[in-house]
Design a protein around this motif. Structure first.
Motif, PDB file in Angstrom:
ATOM      1  N   ASN A 181      68.343  95.722   5.521  1.00  0.00           N
ATOM      2  CA  ASN A 181      67.500  94.533   5.390  1.00  0.00           C
ATOM      3  C   ASN A 181      66.022  94.883   5.327  1.00  0.00           C
ATOM      4  O   ASN A 181      65.242  94.211   4.658  1.00  0.00           O
ATOM      5  N   GLU A 182      65.637  95.938   6.032  1.00  0.00           N
ATOM      6  CA  GLU A 182      64.230  96.336   6.067  1.00  0.00           C
ATOM      7  C   GLU A 182      63.868  97.296   4.948  1.00  0.00           C
ATOM      8  O   GLU A 182      62.772  97.240   4.395  1.00  0.00           O
ATOM      9  N   TYR A 183      64.785  98.194   4.591  1.00  0.00           N
ATOM     10  CA  TYR A 183      64.445  99.281   3.681  1.00  0.00           C
ATOM     11  C   TYR A 183      65.139  99.211   2.321  1.00  0.00           C
ATOM     12  O   TYR A 183      64.708  99.901   1.399  1.00  0.00           O
ATOM     13  N   GLY A 184      66.184  98.407   2.168  1.00  0.00           N
ATOM     14  CA  GLY A 184      67.006  98.553   0.974  1.00  0.00           C
ATOM     15  C   GLY A 184      67.167  97.351   0.084  1.00  0.00           C
ATOM     16  O   GLY A 184      68.011  97.366  -0.815  1.00  0.00           O
ATOM     17  N   ILE A 185      66.390  96.298   0.300  1.00  0.00           N
ATOM     18  CA  ILE A 185      66.531  95.078  -0.492  1.00  0.00           C
ATOM     19  C   ILE A 185      65.226  94.801  -1.232  1.00  0.00           C
ATOM     20  O   ILE A 185      64.146  95.035  -0.696  1.00  0.00           O
ATOM     21  N   ALA A 186      65.341  94.303  -2.443  1.00  0.00           N
ATOM     22  CA  ALA A 186      64.152  94.041  -3.261  1.00  0.00           C
ATOM     23  C   ALA A 186      63.122  93.224  -2.491  1.00  0.00           C
ATOM     24  O   ALA A 186      63.458  92.252  -1.805  1.00  0.00           O
ATOM     25  N   ALA A 187      61.854  93.616  -2.627  1.00  0.00           N
ATOM     26  CA  ALA A 187      60.777  93.007  -1.851  1.00  0.00           C
ATOM     27  C   ALA A 187      60.616  91.519  -2.151  1.00  0.00           C
ATOM     28  O   ALA A 187      60.218  90.746  -1.273  1.00  0.00           O
ATOM     29  N   TYR A 188      60.925  91.084  -3.364  1.00  0.00           N
ATOM     30  CA  TYR A 188      60.735  89.683  -3.714  1.00  0.00           C
ATOM     31  C   TYR A 188      61.817  88.780  -3.113  1.00  0.00           C
ATOM     32  O   TYR A 188      61.706  87.556  -3.163  1.00  0.00           O
ATOM     33  N   ILE A 261      63.081 101.908  -3.634  1.00  0.00           N
ATOM     34  CA  ILE A 261      63.095 100.559  -3.074  1.00  0.00           C
ATOM     35  C   ILE A 261      62.445 100.542  -1.699  1.00  0.00           C
ATOM     36  O   ILE A 261      61.673  99.636  -1.360  1.00  0.00           O
ATOM     37  N   ALA A 262      62.744 101.565  -0.887  1.00  0.00           N
ATOM     38  CA  ALA A 262      62.137 101.644   0.448  1.00  0.00           C
ATOM     39  C   ALA A 262      60.619 101.752   0.350  1.00  0.00           C
ATOM     40  O   ALA A 262      59.892 101.133   1.136  1.00  0.00           O
ATOM     41  N   ASP A 263      60.132 102.529  -0.615  1.00  0.00           N
ATOM     42  CA  ASP A 263      58.685 102.664  -0.798  1.00  0.00           C
ATOM     43  C   ASP A 263      58.043 101.320  -1.147  1.00  0.00           C
ATOM     44  O   ASP A 263      56.961 100.979  -0.647  1.00  0.00           O
ATOM     45  N   VAL A 264      58.714 100.573  -2.019  1.00  0.00           N
ATOM     46  CA  VAL A 264      58.191  99.252  -2.386  1.00  0.00           C
ATOM     47  C   VAL A 264      58.200  98.335  -1.168  1.00  0.00           C
ATOM     48  O   VAL A 264      57.230  97.617  -0.889  1.00  0.00           O
ATOM     49  N   ARG A 265      59.307  98.361  -0.418  1.00  0.00           N
ATOM     50  CA  ARG A 265      59.442  97.496   0.753  1.00  0.00           C
ATOM     51  C   ARG A 265      58.367  97.776   1.798  1.00  0.00           C
ATOM     52  O   ARG A 265      57.865  96.850   2.450  1.00  0.00           O
TER      53      ARG A 265
END
Length: 440
Positions: A181-188, A261-265
């Motif tokens: 939920n914190e690291y692996g889901i699209a930021a939007y 994805i984690a970097d974006v999050r």
């Protein structure tokens, strides 16, 4: 424009701040009270509701929608959270279009289901934004349980055990709780720090201690946990990513989609994130779609999602596939990577077309690429685990492993469908079985 050191053509700051803000705004805005009442009024409140059966956590959907319709959203939230303590997150990220909403009688009759996911979010947000925690702990039992992994399965298990009066210590390798939920889901999908806010709210139950920087196998062993605690639940997910085993697969510019994805999050400045002009994502699941869409939203000119089978075989839902296409992502199917070309860094990736049964046709195509993201499956990373089957921990019943006193759930365990909601259900059910075992 800042040039990235890892591959020519990959750069940060392709867009202005206003574009980043618009691109990463929330995918599904929340319902206002009037919209929620109108949406709730469409529910037939079926006695034998197929939507309940379609929900992995067995939420009484007609009941909570009726509670919204009668002006008691906090009661609706408690109905939801009693079955799914992470109902707020699941309302945002669940593929409801293939679960509860697909089974909705309105969907079958009219092609337009009740907005179950958005109504669930309306109720849970209403409660959580007030800081209310509707549950309290039972009398402390004196029993202790170790949970490995602060993701959906681990936190769900920990919360239910805490309600039942046990003291829980959660060990997690990451610096922040939340897992997927914190690291692996699209930021939007979950902007404005919702994942951490939900964890903070969940921990209000008490009786749960978080220990970060504790990876199973490296920092703590299963034997040690068994010695120090009365029971152990393993919910650490899948930490490894399958390699791109082709010629040139290790060139600069080839990396893991989960890391991207984690970097974006975790970024506080989207304009500082490097992205290529020509991005290719390999895979057909939700991770692949999230990586492809976010590449486009960061300013990539061309984004291609390449999958080895047909679109009907993609793990990503039809909604997610259509979302990617609507953002300008090109979806190629029935192709497998053959080689990565370039002088040190990726410049092109070569694919071979394959038949539906994965037989090569001999026909190949090269696609310009300065960034290649692997989303071709994850693997379980740890030593000294209970018996494995098909690369995951083998479980029976409510998550019992081959080792006495050790349970497992979520992505690291065999079974389920690698969804947040399924992980929550498995953590909850394992907690109930652990409680029964501990209390005799």
């Amino acid at each position: 424009m800042t040039q990235s050191p890892f591959s020519p053509g990959v750069a940060a700051g392709r867009l202005d701040d206003a574009a980043y803000s618009e691109n990463f705004s929330e995918l599904h805005p929340a319902l206002d009270p009037h919209e929620a009442l109108v949406a709730a009024d469409r529910c037939y409140f079926c006695h034998d509701a197929p939507c309940i059966t379609a929900c992995p956590t067995d939420i009484d959907i007609p009941l909570f929608i009726r509670q919204i319709a009668t002006g008691t959203p906090d009661a609706a939230a408690k109905t939801i959270l009693s079955q799914n303590i992470m109902g707020g997150m699941c309302a945002r990220v669940c593929p409801t279009e293939t679960l509860c909403e697909e089974a909705c009688v309105r969907e079958m009759a009219e092609g337009k289901p009740v907005k179950i996911g958005q109504l669930q979010r309306y109720a849970t947000d209403h409660l959580q934004q007030q800081g209310i925690h509707p549950f309290s702990r039972a009398t402390v039992t004196g029993k202790t349980v170790a949970v490995v992994g602060a993701g959906p399965a681990g936190l769900s298990c920990a919360h239910r055990l805490a309600i039942l009066g046990h003291d829980v210590t959660v060990h997690d390798a990451r610096p922040k709780p939340g897992g997927l939920n914190e690291y692996g889901i699209a930021a939007y999908k979950t902007p404005e720090g919702f994942a951490q806010a939900e964890v903070d709210w969940l921990l209000q139950i008490g009786g749960i201690t978080l220990e970060h920087g504790k990876a199973l196998g490296a920092d703590v062993t299963l034997d040690q946990l068994q010695s120090d605690f009365d029971a152990v639940f393993l919910g650490m997910g899948l930490g490894g990513v399958n390699a791109l085993d082709v010629e040139g697969g290790d060139k600069a510019g080839v990396s893991d989609a989960v890391d991207f994805i984690a970097d974006v999050r975790q970024s506080s400045d989207l304009g500082a994130l490097p992205v290529g002009r020509d991005v290719v994502v390999i895979g057909g699941g939700m991770t692949a779609v999230d990586a492809a869409v976010q590449s486009k939203l960061l300013g990539a000119l061309n984004v291609t999602l390449a999958y080895r089978r047909g679109r009907d075989r993609m793990n990503a839902s039809v909604f997610e596939q259509d979302l990617a296409a609507s953002k300008g992502v090109r979806i190629m199917t029935n192709v497998v990577p053959k080689a990565v070309h370039g002088n040190g860094a990726v410049r092109e990736i070569e694919f071979e077309y394959v038949t539906d049964d994965m037989a090569g046709t001999g026909e190949t195509v090269r696609i310009p690429a300065d960034q290649v993201l692997r989303a071709i499956g994850q693997t379980l990373e740890s030593n000294g685990l209970p018996d494995l089957e098909m690369g995951k921990i083998a479980v029976t019943g409510s998550g019992r492993t081959s080792v006495d006193g050790v349970w497992a759930g979520g992505d690291c365990a065999l079974g389920g469908d690698d969804l947040t909601v399924t992980a929550v259900a498995e953590g909850r059910d394992a907690a109930m079985d652990i409680h029964a075992s501990l209390m005799g």
